[in-house]
Scaffold this active site. Structure first.
Site, short mmCIF file in Angstrom:
data_model
loop_
_atom_site.label_atom_id
_atom_site.label_comp_id
_atom_site.label_asym_id
_atom_site.label_seq_id
_atom_site.Cartn_x
_atom_site.Cartn_y
_atom_site.Cartn_z
N ASP A 124 -11.66 35.88 84.72
CA ASP A 124 -10.61 35.47 83.78
C ASP A 124 -10.75 35.14 82.56
OD1 ASP A 124 -11.93 33.28 85.09
OD2 ASP A 124 -10.05 32.16 84.92
N GLU A 182 -11.59 31.41 87.39
CA GLU A 182 -12.53 30.01 87.08
C GLU A 182 -11.90 28.91 86.31
OE1 GLU A 182 -15.21 27.61 86.29
OE2 GLU A 182 -14.61 28.76 84.64
ZN LIG Z 1 -14.90 28.39 80.54
ZN LIG Z 2 -16.87 30.15 81.95
#
Ligand SMILES: [Zn+2]
Ligand SMILES: [Zn+2]
Length: 452
Positions: A124, A182
């Site tokens: 991401d 994440e």
């Molecule tokens: Zn980051």
């Molecule tokens: Zn990262």
């Protein structure tokens, strides 16, 4: 008698000579075997290095494509589609999509039997407008790969590409994990490592160890940094509501001033760090936002404090939370106010299993050279790789992407962030060898790194 003695001496001497020569030949065959293993490993390392070099143009193109088309957390539709298509094209087995929303997992089965090891990359991007003028500038307004996850995804695909053509060299199975979100799922959504694990990413088959990497611009390209033990902090969020009693601003004695009580709370929370927790244990308690009150001449009846707690030790994490409640309870009751605290535990401490680190360092040294493998202080930033490490031992290391001479120095999570693309080849060859090396060491099924 004398003759007998001579015969005895001769027999004993002969026996010793035989034993010594047997020991020598055993030693010789052992060292020959060791030499053969080393020679095989170094031939394989050369083969991987050449393959990674040959892949350089493709790696750069792939990273630039991801960089130009960044997607926010839990919205990685295009990225995950490209990943899954590539893994299928490479002939990996059991390519699963939709694991934890846009997560992808796949298996690469070696020709020889052995354990299962996993490697994870996150996919991401962040809601940041890119400001640097590069040919591969983000095409999506307000979204940028400012944390280098484009590099992580590209490196893991590169590893899959090279190792998919070397099945004969693989003693076991490699599980590839491509993870969304994440940086944290949008409010109200689940996501990231926790959701992938919940949806079975670490089952069928369960890997016995996991590796991951993160770009790091403060070290130069060509270097790798690591920590044994804690590497990154736990990250929790809290929302404290201080409640008082609203009255006219001219008559505070008739009410309970939530602003004054909240101010005391902010200051007192800092004494947990300075006076209550072992000074050698890192801890951060930051109040990032204060909101309350509605008019200049009205005593506020409610103030909200929002903030984060970071630690490198799970015991300190629990103790800090308890001390926060104790402190808030004492202060609010002293003023006749009350409080409520919502405490949400986020990522745990990113803890690199010391034994796994120790056994992995030699291959990393061979990849980047003794002087380019550096240790660094653990960081108070967090990483959701820690969720995998709560299930199986893991090693999360840092890939140097900075280059002062080229002016590549911006930190992650900034509009100017960029990487030296030379890091792609280094990232691929290091991770490919780290994985094969792990499988070599654990192929007999003994010496498996135990769960922490
Ligand atoms: Zn980051
Ligand atoms: Zn990262």
């Amino acid at each position: 008698m004398r003759l007998r003695l001579t015969a005895c001496v001769v027999i004993i001497t002969l026996s010793i000579a035989l034993l010594v020569s047997a020991a020598w030949s055993l030693e010789g065959s052992r060292s020959q075997a060791a030499l053969k293993v080393t020679a095989n490993a170094s031939a394989r390392e050369q083969q991987i290095a050449q393959a990674a070099e040959a892949l350089r143009p493709q790696l750069i193109l792939q990273r630039r494509d991801f960089h130009m088309h960044p997607e926010l957390s839990n919205r990685e539709e295009r990225t995950s589609r490209i990943v899954a298509e590539r893994l299928r094209a490479l002939g990996l087995e059991d390519v699963k999509t939709g694991v934890g929303r846009y997560g992808v997992t796949a298996l690469l089965k070696g020709a020889k039997t052995g354990p299962v090891v996993a490697v994870r990359a996150d996919m991401d991007a962040l809601p940041i407008q890119e400001t640097i003028d590069v040919p591969y500038k983000s095409q999506t307004p307000g979204v940028k790969h400012a944390c280098g996850h484009d590099v992580h995804t590209t490196v893991e695909l590169g590893v899959a590409e090279i190792l998919s053509k070397m099945r004969g060299e693989i003693n076991g199975t490699i599980k590839f994990i491509f993870q969304p979100a994440e940086e944290g799922a949008p409010p109200g959504e689940e996501g990231g490592a926790a959701l992938m694990i919940k949806e079975g990413a670490l089952e069928n088959p369960r890997p016995q160890a996991i590796f991951g990497l993160h770009v790091l611009p403060v070290i130069e390209v060509g270097q790798i940094a690591f920590n044994s033990g804690p590497a990154m902090a736990s990250a929790d969020r809290f929302v404290i509501t201080v409640r008082g009693k609203k009255v006219h601003g001219a008559y505070p004695h008739d009410g309970v001033d939530a602003v004054v009580v909240a101010a005391e709370c902010v200051t007192a929370l800092q004494t947990i760090r300075s006076r209550r927790i072992d000074t050698t244990e890192p801890l951060v308690i930051s109040v990032g936002s204060i909101q309350g009150g509605n008019r200049y001449n009205i005593i506020a009846d409610e103030v909200k404090l929002e903030g984060t707690v970071r630690t490198l030790n799970e015991d300190v994490r629990k103790r800090a939370q308890a001390l926060m409640r104790e402190t808030l309870s004492g202060i609010t009751s002293a003023y006749g106010a009350s409080y409520e605290m919502q405490y949400e535990e986020g990522a745990a401490v990113t803890y690199n299993d010391p034994r796994l680190v120790e056994e992995t360092l030699p291959v990393m040294r061979r990849m980047v050279g003794e002087n380019n493998l550096v240790t660094r202080k653990p960081q108070m930033g967090a990483e959701d790789f820690s969720y995998y490490q709560k299930v199986i031992p893991g090693f999360f290391y840092f890939l140097g992407v900075g280059n002062r001479a080229k002016g590549i120095t911006a930190q992650i999570h900034t509009p100017e962030f960029d990487v030296d693309e030379e890091s792609l080849v280094i990232g691929v060859k290091t991770m490919a060898n780290v994985l094969l090396d792990y499988l070599d060491r654990h192929k007999a099924g003994t010496g498996a790194t135990p769960k922490r």
